[in-house]
Each structure stands twice: as structure tokens, then as C-alpha cells.
Design a protein around this motif. Structure first.
Motif, PDB file in Angstrom:
ATOM      1  N   PRO A 142     -12.232  -4.813   2.491  1.00 26.34           N
ATOM      2  CA  PRO A 142     -11.102  -3.890   2.591  1.00 26.34           C
ATOM      3  C   PRO A 142      -9.818  -4.630   2.211  1.00 26.34           C
ATOM      4  CG  PRO A 142     -12.453  -3.840   4.584  1.00 26.34           C
ATOM      5  CD  PRO A 142     -12.885  -5.039   3.787  1.00 26.34           C
ATOM      6  N   ALA A 143      -8.802  -3.889   1.761  1.00 29.85           N
ATOM      7  CA  ALA A 143      -7.588  -4.553   1.294  1.00 29.85           C
ATOM      8  C   ALA A 143      -6.344  -3.738   1.591  1.00 29.85           C
ATOM      9  CB  ALA A 143      -7.679  -4.821  -0.210  1.00 29.85           C
ATOM     10  N   VAL A 144      -5.297  -4.449   1.987  1.00 37.99           N
ATOM     11  CA  VAL A 144      -3.949  -3.893   2.049  1.00 37.99           C
ATOM     12  C   VAL A 144      -3.206  -4.372   0.808  1.00 37.99           C
ATOM     13  CG1 VAL A 144      -1.710  -4.077   3.197  1.00 37.99           C
ATOM     14  CG2 VAL A 144      -3.750  -3.602   4.533  1.00 37.99           C
ATOM     15  N   LEU A 145      -2.581  -3.442   0.112  1.00 43.08           N
ATOM     16  CA  LEU A 145      -1.834  -3.770  -1.099  1.00 43.08           C
ATOM     17  C   LEU A 145      -0.348  -3.676  -0.799  1.00 43.08           C
ATOM     18  CD1 LEU A 145      -3.870  -1.574  -3.613  1.00 43.08           C
ATOM     19  CD2 LEU A 145      -4.329  -3.933  -2.916  1.00 43.08           C
ATOM     20  N   LYS A 146       0.342  -4.794  -0.840  1.00 41.85           N
ATOM     21  CA  LYS A 146       1.797  -4.792  -0.690  1.00 41.85           C
ATOM     22  C   LYS A 146       2.401  -4.780  -2.085  1.00 41.85           C
ATOM     23  CE  LYS A 146       6.095  -5.399   0.361  1.00 41.85           C
ATOM     24  NZ  LYS A 146       6.599  -5.349  -1.028  1.00 41.85           N
ATOM     25  N   LEU A 147       3.002  -3.636  -2.450  1.00 41.19           N
ATOM     26  CA  LEU A 147       3.574  -3.475  -3.779  1.00 41.19           C
ATOM     27  C   LEU A 147       5.029  -3.955  -3.796  1.00 41.19           C
ATOM     28  CD1 LEU A 147       2.117   0.060  -4.598  1.00 41.19           C
ATOM     29  CD2 LEU A 147       1.064  -2.186  -4.885  1.00 41.19           C
ATOM     30  N   SER A 148       5.555  -4.142  -4.993  1.00 36.52           N
ATOM     31  CA  SER A 148       6.909  -4.678  -5.116  1.00 36.52           C
ATOM     32  C   SER A 148       7.965  -3.602  -4.964  1.00 36.52           C
ATOM     33  CB  SER A 148       7.077  -5.366  -6.480  1.00 36.52           C
ATOM     34  OG  SER A 148       8.421  -5.779  -6.653  1.00 36.52           O
ATOM     35  N   GLU A 149       8.940  -3.881  -4.128  1.00 30.02           N
ATOM     36  CA  GLU A 149      10.053  -2.955  -3.941  1.00 30.02           C
ATOM     37  C   GLU A 149      11.029  -2.992  -5.111  1.00 30.02           C
ATOM     38  OE1 GLU A 149      11.396  -6.881  -2.140  1.00 30.02           O
ATOM     39  OE2 GLU A 149       9.538  -5.762  -2.503  1.00 30.02           O
ATOM     40  N   ILE A 150      10.900  -3.990  -5.989  1.00 29.69           N
ATOM     41  CA  ILE A 150      11.799  -4.095  -7.136  1.00 29.69           C
ATOM     42  C   ILE A 150      11.434  -3.071  -8.207  1.00 29.69           C
ATOM     43  CG2 ILE A 150      12.616  -5.646  -8.964  1.00 29.69           C
ATOM     44  CD1 ILE A 150      12.240  -7.956  -7.072  1.00 29.69           C
ATOM     45  N   GLY A 151      10.194  -2.593  -8.197  1.00 32.11           N
ATOM     46  CA  GLY A 151       9.760  -1.553  -9.139  1.00 32.11           C
ATOM     47  C   GLY A 151       9.421  -0.276  -8.397  1.00 32.11           C
ATOM     48  N   PRO A 152      10.402   0.477  -7.908  1.00 33.61           N
ATOM     49  CA  PRO A 152      10.127   1.637  -7.056  1.00 33.61           C
ATOM     50  C   PRO A 152       9.374   2.764  -7.749  1.00 33.61           C
ATOM     51  CG  PRO A 152      12.450   1.578  -7.674  1.00 33.61           C
ATOM     52  CD  PRO A 152      11.860   0.281  -8.124  1.00 33.61           C
ATOM     53  N   GLY A 153       9.534   2.889  -9.064  1.00 33.25           N
ATOM     54  CA  GLY A 153       8.850   3.971  -9.772  1.00 33.25           C
ATOM     55  C   GLY A 153       7.351   3.828  -9.703  1.00 33.25           C
ATOM     56  N   VAL A 154       6.843   2.671 -10.084  1.00 35.23           N
ATOM     57  CA  VAL A 154       5.405   2.431 -10.078  1.00 35.23           C
ATOM     58  C   VAL A 154       4.882   2.355  -8.651  1.00 35.23           C
ATOM     59  CG1 VAL A 154       3.569   0.869 -10.794  1.00 35.23           C
ATOM     60  CG2 VAL A 154       5.526   1.243 -12.299  1.00 35.23           C
ATOM     61  N   SER A 155       5.618   1.692  -7.759  1.00 32.67           N
ATOM     62  CA  SER A 155       5.158   1.541  -6.377  1.00 32.67           C
ATOM     63  C   SER A 155       5.054   2.888  -5.673  1.00 32.67           C
ATOM     64  CB  SER A 155       6.109   0.612  -5.606  1.00 32.67           C
ATOM     65  OG  SER A 155       6.047  -0.705  -6.129  1.00 32.67           O
ATOM     66  N   THR A 156       5.992   3.792  -5.936  1.00 39.32           N
ATOM     67  CA  THR A 156       5.936   5.127  -5.341  1.00 39.32           C
ATOM     68  C   THR A 156       4.719   5.887  -5.844  1.00 39.32           C
ATOM     69  OG1 THR A 156       8.343   5.262  -5.068  1.00 39.32           O
ATOM     70  CG2 THR A 156       7.139   7.344  -5.129  1.00 39.32           C
ATOM     71  N   LEU A 157       4.469   5.805  -7.152  1.00 40.31           N
ATOM     72  CA  LEU A 157       3.329   6.516  -7.728  1.00 40.31           C
ATOM     73  C   LEU A 157       2.004   5.986  -7.179  1.00 40.31           C
ATOM     74  CD1 LEU A 157       2.234   8.602  -9.759  1.00 40.31           C
ATOM     75  CD2 LEU A 157       2.162   6.741 -11.452  1.00 40.31           C
ATOM     76  N   LEU A 158       1.844   4.672  -7.135  1.00 36.76           N
ATOM     77  CA  LEU A 158       0.589   4.105  -6.654  1.00 36.76           C
ATOM     78  C   LEU A 158       0.357   4.415  -5.175  1.00 36.76           C
ATOM     79  CD1 LEU A 158       0.411   0.614  -8.433  1.00 36.76           C
ATOM     80  CD2 LEU A 158      -0.626   2.791  -9.110  1.00 36.76           C
ATOM     81  N   ALA A 159       1.436   4.425  -4.390  1.00 38.79           N
ATOM     82  CA  ALA A 159       1.297   4.778  -2.978  1.00 38.79           C
ATOM     83  C   ALA A 159       0.813   6.212  -2.813  1.00 38.79           C
ATOM     84  CB  ALA A 159       2.627   4.588  -2.257  1.00 38.79           C
ATOM     85  N   ASP A 160       1.173   7.067  -3.763  1.00 38.58           N
ATOM     86  CA  ASP A 160       0.730   8.458  -3.725  1.00 38.58           C
ATOM     87  C   ASP A 160      -0.704   8.611  -4.240  1.00 38.58           C
ATOM     88  OD1 ASP A 160       1.169  11.426  -3.586  1.00 38.58           O
ATOM     89  OD2 ASP A 160       0.948  11.235  -5.761  1.00 38.58           O
ATOM     90  N   LEU A 161      -1.066   7.860  -5.267  1.00 41.02           N
ATOM     91  CA  LEU A 161      -2.361   8.061  -5.921  1.00 41.02           C
ATOM     92  C   LEU A 161      -3.537   7.406  -5.205  1.00 41.02           C
ATOM     93  CD1 LEU A 161      -1.478   7.617  -9.721  1.00 41.02           C
ATOM     94  CD2 LEU A 161      -1.947   9.738  -8.491  1.00 41.02           C
ATOM     95  N   LEU A 162      -3.361   6.202  -4.705  1.00 41.59           N
ATOM     96  CA  LEU A 162      -4.519   5.482  -4.169  1.00 41.59           C
ATOM     97  C   LEU A 162      -5.249   6.230  -3.057  1.00 41.59           C
ATOM     98  CD1 LEU A 162      -3.486   2.986  -5.887  1.00 41.59           C
ATOM     99  CD2 LEU A 162      -4.518   1.614  -4.085  1.00 41.59           C
ATOM    100  N   PRO A 163      -4.552   6.848  -2.097  1.00 39.23           N
ATOM    101  CA  PRO A 163      -5.291   7.567  -1.044  1.00 39.23           C
ATOM    102  C   PRO A 163      -6.067   8.768  -1.565  1.00 39.23           C
ATOM    103  CG  PRO A 163      -3.008   7.159  -0.396  1.00 39.23           C
ATOM    104  CD  PRO A 163      -3.099   6.852  -1.848  1.00 39.23           C
ATOM    105  N   LYS A 164      -5.717   9.247  -2.750  1.00 37.54           N
ATOM    106  CA  LYS A 164      -6.413  10.395  -3.321  1.00 37.54           C
ATOM    107  C   LYS A 164      -7.731   9.991  -3.989  1.00 37.54           C
ATOM    108  CE  LYS A 164      -2.085  12.891  -4.196  1.00 37.54           C
ATOM    109  NZ  LYS A 164      -1.200  13.481  -5.234  1.00 37.54           N
ATOM    110  N   TYR A 165      -7.881   8.725  -4.285  1.00 34.23           N
ATOM    111  CA  TYR A 165      -9.064   8.274  -5.018  1.00 34.23           C
ATOM    112  C   TYR A 165      -9.918   7.283  -4.224  1.00 34.23           C
ATOM    113  CZ  TYR A 165      -7.270  10.477  -9.268  1.00 34.23           C
ATOM    114  OH  TYR A 165      -6.829  11.394 -10.200  1.00 34.23           O
ATOM    115  N   LEU A 166      -9.295   6.423  -3.439  1.00 35.56           N
ATOM    116  CA  LEU A 166     -10.027   5.393  -2.714  1.00 35.56           C
ATOM    117  C   LEU A 166     -10.135   5.746  -1.239  1.00 35.56           C
ATOM    118  CD1 LEU A 166      -8.612   2.102  -4.284  1.00 35.56           C
ATOM    119  CD2 LEU A 166     -10.562   3.479  -5.010  1.00 35.56           C
TER     120      LEU A 166
END
Length: 484
Positions: A142-166
Motif C-alpha cells: 500500500p502507498a501514500v502519495l504526497k504530491l507537490s504543492e508547487i504544481g497545484p493543477g496536476v496535484s488537484t487532478l491526481l487527488a481527484d482521479l486516483l480514488p476513482k481507479y485504485l
């Protein structure tokens, strides 16, 4: 640009406890489950390609072609390969023990380390998040992914998408800044992977040491380019180096950082650089939306502008900037000397200093006297120069006659050495990072007569037999036995 929602301490703790419970329950253990999660990664990336490309707009302004070829495509390819090879990777291995131990079934078991933390950077937020993630999934972690706050566009999208697929019970995204990372690092993980700079890398390593947690660090550094003009077509070299420096506006951990070239050839190389700049239309870098990207933040833009104004080198290509769009045209400097601002730390931007040296031998000595880079590039066709670089220098990677392309070779390990980090990534190397090898034997009770000599009391004959069997004493030769 979207506003990034930070996770609370309670949410971090909940994610941690949930993943720990999931691992203890054995949810991630079956290979069929792991393969399903890996296939879900492929679906996530393919079904949301346009949204992923768009998410880069406010962060890096990364052109679509760079997102496809440098972010999404390699991960899809490596994830599919991971599914195909997982049975082979995860198979227990019988070892070639001596004949008298073969009946013990000596075996190497490959088991997941446990719950892992992945701290990913902003410069390749998809590739450098998913590369360790697919290794963790393949290993059963299992893994926790800490994304970068410097790239809010990509980090926001991935935070939304991952729970829908994994599976959310096994994989969680955490967003936040320094307080959130600090909270994460207080927790006891079974492995931590961090990609970024050496300053933060030391903080991560120190926090991991508190729990004796193994870590993987990919820290970049100043990757030099050595040019041997005696055996090299300078026009091709200039085009390849300038292309590599322009990708992602130079914000790549393996970007060519500076050039070492014999000073007698510097003028010819500068002319070749000017021709390459015209061919690559670098004048369009400030306005282009399909070939060149932006600097990630105002802070990084100001840092690079400061390097430009304090360098004593002479600009021969570029130098133009656009503060509103955070754009800096790829800029090349000649006659850069030791101590210049461009040589103090990793540039991480589209600035390329040329450092003249006496000859190739001095270039090798210069490289060897500085911190170990993540990669060393060399343009030469001289077998002796190549061998000298293999024998006399240390770097995470050593690559001849091109730049960046080595990152596309799936079968090569991606790793640093010394100051540029440690641990290996890419396909099976990533799987291995999150797997530990567990030695196992199964000694049948029926073999008890064979073990009788290990029990006391120890007679002289038994001691001699054990000494010979252990290798501490050489067995007598046939001739010695006969004479006795």
C-alpha cells in the motif's frame, strides 16, 4: 490555476491507519489483485489523457507532446510490462546450496516491505509519482502519495482521479506543504521514496533514520556534458545538447547542466550552438505553446533571473525573458569560470554555461573533483576516452553521444550515487526497492540422524568432522590418509 486543498493531520492519520490495516489483512498480497490495480493505472492515464495535459497549463505550461512522451506514455508502457512480468518477478527462488543442504528446500521468498510513502516532485509530477507507485503496487505494498504543492493543477487532478481507479483502502493521495510533510515523516513507514533536492533529501533521510526506515533518494545534481572535439561532430552535439536543455524549460533532474570543452574548440562549438538555436527556433520559446514550457513558479523564475544577472559568462544564445508568462528563452553562456553563480548549484532551468578547459584530461579531473552527478554525458567516439570515463569517474549514469534518451530505456536502472541519491528505479528495479528477500529453509524431522554430530558431548572425532564440514579445516588428501 486551481486552489490546492491541503489534507488535515486527521486525514493523514486516517490514511496511515487504513493502509496499515489493509496490509495486515493481506489485501495486497494476491498477484491477481496487484495486476488489477496496475491495469487500473493504465485506464486512469489513457481515459484522462486530455485532462492530464490540460492540468499542466497553469503549472509548467508543458506542451502536449512533452506530456505524452515524457509523462504518460512511459508510465503506461512500463505498467503494462509490469503486469506481464509480475509472475516472474514475484516467484520464489530455490538456491543452489551444497548437496547435503538441498533437502532443506533453501528458498528466497520475495515479500512486500509494507506500507510505503512516496514523495514526488513538481517537474515530472505524473511520471515521478507513478513510477514508484507501480513498483509499490507490483510488490504488494500500500502507498501514500504526497504530491507537490508547487504544481497545484496536476496535484488537484491526481487527488481527484486516483480514488476513482485504485483501491482507496490501499492507495491515498495527500496534498500539503511543509507542515503536512513533517507530519507524514513522523510516522513509521516501511519504505520512503523521495525525489527532489539534496536539502530536503537530508531532512527525509534524518526522519527515516529515527525509525530505521529504508529510503530511496533521487536528488539530481549538476550533470556535466564533456565534449571531445577531436572525434565529435559539433553541429550534431550542439543540437542534441540544446534540445535536452530546452525540454521542460530545463527543469529536469537529468538535464545537461554545464558543458566542459577544450578551450581551443569553444569558438567552433559556440557557432554550432547558434546554428542549432536557429534550427530549433529558440526565439519562439517565449511565445510558443506547443514546443516550450514555463518556469513552474514566480519564486523559481526569480531565482533563475538572479543567476542570469550575476553570472560573469557571456551570453551567446538567448537571454530573453517574459515575466508575465514565467518564460526564459534557452540561454547559453561562454567562458564561464569556476565560482560563477551558474556553477554553484543545480541550475534546474534553461541556462547552459560553457566551461572551457585545457583538454579532455582536465575535464575528467574537473568532474572527479566535484559532487557525484545523477548522470554524466560525454560526446566522444574515442574508445580510450570512453574507458577513462568508465574507470575514473562516478555518476548515477554514464551516457555517450546523446542526452535524456537513457531515461527511455526501460531495462536500465535509474539511480544516483553519493550526493545525487541512492536506490534504483525503473520496472523490476522499482519492484525490488519495495520488496525484501526472505531466506527460508524447511528441514525435515526425518533428517535427524544427519544432524547428530551437532549435539554434545563433542568427542575429538566429532570436533574434527565438524571442523572439516564447516571448512575451518582442510579435509585430508587421499595420499595423506594412505600414509597415515
Amino acid at each position: 490555476m486551481p486552489e490546492l486543498k491541503y489534507n488535515s493531520a486527521a486525514e493523514i492519520d486516517d490514511a496511515y491507519e487504513t493502509l496499515q490495516a489493509t496490509f495486515r489483512a493481506g489485501t495486497t498480497r494476491p498477484l491477481s489483485w496487484r495486476k488489477h490495480q496496475l491495469n487500473q493505472v493504465v485506464l486512469l492515464l489513457r481515459e484522462n489523457l486530455d485532462a492530464i495535459v490540460q492540468s499542466f497549463a497553469g503549472d509548467l505550461g508543458k506542451p502536449r507532446v512533452e506530456v505524452i512522451t515524457g509523462e504518460v506514455g512511459p508510465i503506461v508502457r512500463r505498467t503494462i510490462q509490469s503486469v506481464a512480468l509480475l509472475d516472474e518477478w514475484a516467484s520464489d527462488e530455490r538456491v543452489a546450496a551444497p548437496d547435503w543442504q538441498q533437502s532443506w528446500s533453501p528458498t528466497v521468498l520475495k515479500r512486500p516491505k509494507g506500507v510505503v510513502l512516496v514523495i514526488s516532485p513538481w517537474n515530472f509530477p505524473v511520471f515521478l509519482t507513478f513510477q514508484p507507485l507501480i513498483g509499490a503496487i507490483a510488490a504488494g505494498c500500500p502507498a501514500v502519495l504526497k504530491l507537490s504543492e508547487i504544481g497545484p493543477g496536476v496535484s488537484t487532478l491526481l487527488a481527484d482521479l486516483l480514488p476513482k481507479y485504485l483501491d482507496r483502502s490501499a492507495y491515498r493521495v495527500i496534498n500539503g506543504g511543509v507542515p503536512e510533510v513533517t507530519h507524514l515523516l513522523r510516522l513509521k513507514w516501511d519504505h520512503i521514496t523521495y525525489t527532489g533536492n539534496g536539502t530536503v533529501g537530508r531532512i527525509v533521510a534524518k526522519a527515516a533514520a529515527e525509525h530505521l526506515t529504508p529510503i530511496t533518494l533521487e536528488l539530481g545534481g549538476k550533470s556535466p556534458v564533456l565534449i571531445d572535439p577531436n572525434t565529435t561532430n559539433l553541429k550534431i552535439v550542439a543540437k542534441r545538447v540544446l534540445w535536452g536543455k530546452s525540454r521542460n524549460a530545463g527543469q529536469i533532474c537529468v538535464a545537461p547542466d554545464y558543458v566542459l570543452i577544450p578551450r581551443a574548440a569553444q569558438d567552433a562549438f559556440v557557432e554550432a550552438i547558434k546554428e542549432a538555436a536557429a534550427e530549433l527556433r529558440l526565439d519562439d520559446a517565449l511565445a510558443s505553446t506547443d514546443s516550450y514550457g514555463s518556469i513552474v513558479s514566480e519564486g523559481h523564475y526569480r531565482r533563475l533571473r538572479n543567476l542570469m544577472t550575476t553570472s560573469s559568462g557571456t551570453i551567446v544564445v538567448g537571454g530573453n525573458t517574459n515575466e508575465e508568462r514565467r518564460r526564459i528563452a534557452p540561454t547559453v553562456y561562454r567562458d564561464v569560470k569556476e565560482g560563477d553563480s551558474l556553477l554553484e548549484g543545480e541550475i534546474f532551468g534553461p541556462l547552459l554555461p560553457i566551461v572551457p578547459v585545457d583538454d579532455v584530461r582536465q575535464a575528467i579531473e574537473y568532474i572527479d573533483a566535484h559532487p557525484r552527478p545523477l548522470v554524466l554525458y560525454a560526446f566522444t567516439e574515442d574508445p580510450e576516452v570512453k574507458q577513462a570515463l568508465r574507470d575514473e569517474t562516478r555518476s548515477g549514469g554514464l551516457h555517450f553521444n546523446d542526452v535524456l534518451s537513457q531515461a527511455g530505456v526501460d531495462q536500465l536502472p535509474f539511480a544516483g550515487v553519493g550526493e545525487s541519491g541512492y536506490g534504483n528505479l525503473t520496472l523490476k528495479y522499482t519492484y525490488d526497492e519495495f520488496t525484501y528477500l526472505r531466506g527460508s529453509v524447511d528441514i525435515p524431522l526425518t533428517l535427524e540422524p544427519n544432524l547428530s554430530t551437532r549435539y554434545p558431548p563433542y568427542t575429538p572425532a566429532v570436533i574434527e568432522a565438524l571442523a572439516i564440514k564447516s571448512g575451518a579445516v582442510q579435509a585430508p588428501t587421499a595420499a595423506a590418509t594412505a600414509s597415515a
